[in-house]
Design a protein around this motif. Structure first.
Motif, PDB file in Angstrom:
ATOM      1  N   SER A  51       4.093  -4.332 -12.307  1.00 24.10           N
ATOM      2  CA  SER A  51       5.280  -3.790 -12.968  1.00 24.10           C
ATOM      3  C   SER A  51       5.303  -2.265 -12.963  1.00 24.10           C
ATOM      4  CB  SER A  51       5.378  -4.304 -14.407  1.00 24.10           C
ATOM      5  OG  SER A  51       4.237  -3.907 -15.164  1.00 24.10           O
ATOM      6  N   THR A  52       4.131  -1.630 -13.046  1.00 27.09           N
ATOM      7  CA  THR A  52       4.079  -0.163 -13.127  1.00 27.09           C
ATOM      8  C   THR A  52       3.441   0.487 -11.911  1.00 27.09           C
ATOM      9  OG1 THR A  52       1.915  -0.112 -14.219  1.00 27.09           O
ATOM     10  CG2 THR A  52       3.871  -0.324 -15.632  1.00 27.09           C
ATOM     11  N   LEU A  53       2.691  -0.302 -11.112  1.00 27.73           N
ATOM     12  CA  LEU A  53       1.926   0.204  -9.962  1.00 27.73           C
ATOM     13  C   LEU A  53       0.847   1.193 -10.389  1.00 27.73           C
ATOM     14  CD1 LEU A  53       4.751   0.684  -7.283  1.00 27.73           C
ATOM     15  CD2 LEU A  53       3.219  -1.270  -7.606  1.00 27.73           C
TER      16      LEU A  53
ATOM     17  N   LEU B 204       0.828  -1.209   0.000  1.00 27.63           N
ATOM     18  CA  LEU B 204       0.000   0.000   0.000  1.00 27.63           C
ATOM     19  C   LEU B 204       0.859   1.254   0.000  1.00 27.63           C
ATOM     20  CD1 LEU B 204      -2.819  -1.076   2.481  1.00 27.63           C
ATOM     21  CD2 LEU B 204      -3.066  -0.656   0.026  1.00 27.63           C
ATOM     22  N   ASP B 205       1.986   1.204   0.701  1.00 27.77           N
ATOM     23  CA  ASP B 205       2.899   2.349   0.713  1.00 27.77           C
ATOM     24  C   ASP B 205       3.505   2.574  -0.667  1.00 27.77           C
ATOM     25  OD1 ASP B 205       4.370   4.430   2.188  1.00 27.77           O
ATOM     26  OD2 ASP B 205       6.134   3.204   1.735  1.00 27.77           O
ATOM     27  N   GLU B 206       3.840   1.498  -1.382  1.00 26.65           N
ATOM     28  CA  GLU B 206       4.372   1.626  -2.739  1.00 26.65           C
ATOM     29  C   GLU B 206       3.326   2.216  -3.676  1.00 26.65           C
ATOM     30  OE1 GLU B 206       5.756  -2.184  -3.953  1.00 26.65           O
ATOM     31  OE2 GLU B 206       7.475  -2.205  -2.592  1.00 26.65           O
ATOM     32  N   LEU B 207       2.081   1.768  -3.538  1.00 23.72           N
ATOM     33  CA  LEU B 207       1.007   2.315  -4.367  1.00 23.72           C
ATOM     34  C   LEU B 207       0.785   3.791  -4.058  1.00 23.72           C
ATOM     35  CD1 LEU B 207      -1.578  -0.616  -4.169  1.00 23.72           C
ATOM     36  CD2 LEU B 207      -0.154   0.010  -6.124  1.00 23.72           C
TER      37      LEU B 207
ATOM     38  N   LYS C 170       3.047   5.947  -2.946  1.00 21.06           N
ATOM     39  CA  LYS C 170       4.164   6.716  -3.505  1.00 21.06           C
ATOM     40  C   LYS C 170       4.004   6.894  -5.006  1.00 21.06           C
ATOM     41  CE  LYS C 170       7.612   5.391  -0.034  1.00 21.06           C
ATOM     42  NZ  LYS C 170       8.854   4.601   0.231  1.00 21.06           N
ATOM     43  N   SER C 171       3.535   5.855  -5.687  1.00 16.71           N
ATOM     44  CA  SER C 171       3.319   5.946  -7.123  1.00 16.71           C
ATOM     45  C   SER C 171       2.261   6.995  -7.439  1.00 16.71           C
ATOM     46  CB  SER C 171       2.894   4.583  -7.676  1.00 16.71           C
ATOM     47  OG  SER C 171       2.590   4.669  -9.050  1.00 16.71           O
ATOM     48  N   SER C 172       1.177   7.001  -6.664  1.00 20.21           N
ATOM     49  CA  SER C 172       0.111   7.980  -6.886  1.00 20.21           C
ATOM     50  C   SER C 172       0.595   9.395  -6.642  1.00 20.21           C
ATOM     51  CB  SER C 172      -1.081   7.667  -5.966  1.00 20.21           C
ATOM     52  OG  SER C 172      -1.643   6.422  -6.281  1.00 20.21           O
ATOM     53  N   ARG C 173       1.377   9.582  -5.593  1.00 20.01           N
ATOM     54  CA  ARG C 173       1.842  10.925  -5.252  1.00 20.01           C
ATOM     55  C   ARG C 173       2.843  11.463  -6.269  1.00 20.01           C
ATOM     56  NH1 ARG C 173       2.422  10.103   1.357  1.00 20.01           N
ATOM     57  NH2 ARG C 173       0.173  10.233   1.778  1.00 20.01           N
ATOM     58  N   SER C 174       3.503  10.584  -6.998  1.00 22.53           N
ATOM     59  CA  SER C 174       4.456  11.040  -8.024  1.00 22.53           C
ATOM     60  C   SER C 174       3.758  11.332  -9.351  1.00 22.53           C
ATOM     61  CB  SER C 174       5.540   9.979  -8.244  1.00 22.53           C
ATOM     62  OG  SER C 174       4.997   8.814  -8.840  1.00 22.53           O
ATOM     63  N   THR C 175       2.449  11.086  -9.393  1.00 21.38           N
ATOM     64  CA  THR C 175       1.680  11.294 -10.619  1.00 21.38           C
ATOM     65  C   THR C 175       1.028  12.667 -10.594  1.00 21.38           C
ATOM     66  OG1 THR C 175       1.219   8.924 -10.783  1.00 21.38           O
ATOM     67  CG2 THR C 175      -0.175  10.412 -12.064  1.00 21.38           C
ATOM     68  N   ASN C 176       1.442  13.538 -11.501  1.00 22.80           N
ATOM     69  CA  ASN C 176       0.878  14.886 -11.587  1.00 22.80           C
ATOM     70  C   ASN C 176      -0.274  14.981 -12.582  1.00 22.80           C
ATOM     71  OD1 ASN C 176       2.754  16.126  -9.734  1.00 22.80           O
ATOM     72  ND2 ASN C 176       4.302  15.923 -11.343  1.00 22.80           N
TER      73      ASN C 176
ATOM     74  N   ASP D   9       0.668 -11.169 -11.727  1.00 22.54           N
ATOM     75  CA  ASP D   9       0.989  -9.913 -12.401  1.00 22.54           C
ATOM     76  C   ASP D   9       0.372  -8.668 -11.783  1.00 22.54           C
ATOM     77  OD1 ASP D   9       2.421 -11.289 -14.446  1.00 22.54           O
ATOM     78  OD2 ASP D   9       0.518 -11.781 -15.412  1.00 22.54           O
ATOM     79  N   ASN D  10      -0.599  -8.851 -10.894  1.00 27.39           N
ATOM     80  CA  ASN D  10      -1.359  -7.695 -10.424  1.00 27.39           C
ATOM     81  C   ASN D  10      -1.605  -7.710  -8.918  1.00 27.39           C
ATOM     82  OD1 ASN D  10      -2.028  -6.611 -13.161  1.00 27.39           O
ATOM     83  ND2 ASN D  10      -3.145  -8.541 -13.335  1.00 27.39           N
TER      84      ASN D  10
END
Length: 211
Positions: free
Chosen positions: A173-175, A35-38, A40-46, A146-147
């Motif tokens: 692979s991409t989160l 959940l933390d990785e997900l 971080k991925s969301s927060r890096s998405t502008n 894969d997911n």
């Protein structure tokens, strides 16, 4: 309650059927880490621009209703869900404003009150990762080869009256969110699949201003 073509219907499948193959999901051993990785991925998405295909399975119909269109998101709290076929339908979120257009005419959603505000919060939260902080749902995290699959089960009374659950499927692979399924209390189900994503590319402000 006013209609939302975005497809509000919701969640807990151990086996999820996709075209051509079945995925078997099992509980993850380290849910907080994932959940933390997900997050971080969301927060890096502008920003996000993607095509979507939607299938709405109604309890009263044998065949699903199919639609497609374009989805836009931009920090902070800007979203445009534009269905283009079989007819045009737009949901526009800009900050605290929620607008809906159907058949070229803007719908009056003012009478929806708190429910409209909660749905707006949910829609944005599903995109920017804030769903993890939404106390209206509890979360169950599963994985396949894969997911990752996050299941949101409503605990809020208002949400429980509309949805039974929501599934979010993320690519390992991409989160990135690749599939979103809503299960309504009525038994209807909506599945949205995203493709041709453009991440962190410029999007004109007019996209979020004009219906």
């Amino acid at each position: 309650m006013f209609k939302f073509c975005f497809g509000f219907c919701f969640l807990f499948y151990v086996c999820l059927c996709s075209p051509g193959f079945a995925q078997t999901f099992k509980p993850v051993s380290n849910p907080e880490t994932i959940l933390d990785e997900l997050r971080k991925s969301s927060r890096s998405t502008n920003s996000i621009q993607a095509d979507f295909k939607e299938e709405k399975h109604l309890a009263v119909l044998k065949e699903p209703e199919k639609s497609s269109g374009i989805f836009y998101y931009k920090k902070n709290d800007k979203m445009r869900w534009e269905q283009q076929t079989p007819f045009k339908y737009i949901i526009l979120i800009n900050g605290n404003k929620l607008r809906v257009q159907e058949a070229g005419k803007e719908k009056n959603i003012g009478s929806a009150g708190r429910m409209a505000a909660q749905i707006k919060e949910l829609m944005i939260g599903l995109v920017n990762g804030d769903f993890q902080e939404n106390k209206a749902f509890k979360q169950i995290l599963m994985e396949s080869t894969d997911n990752y699959q996050v299941t949101l089960i409503p605990v809020n009374k208002r949400m429980k009256n509309v949805y039974s659950k929501i599934n979010l499927m993320f690519s390992k692979s991409t989160l990135r969110l690749k599939e979103l399924t809503f299960f309504e209390k009525s038994g209807d189900k909506n599945t949205m699949k995203f493709q041709n994503e453009k991440i962190n590319q410029p999007i004109a402000e007019s996209v979020f201003l004009n219906l």
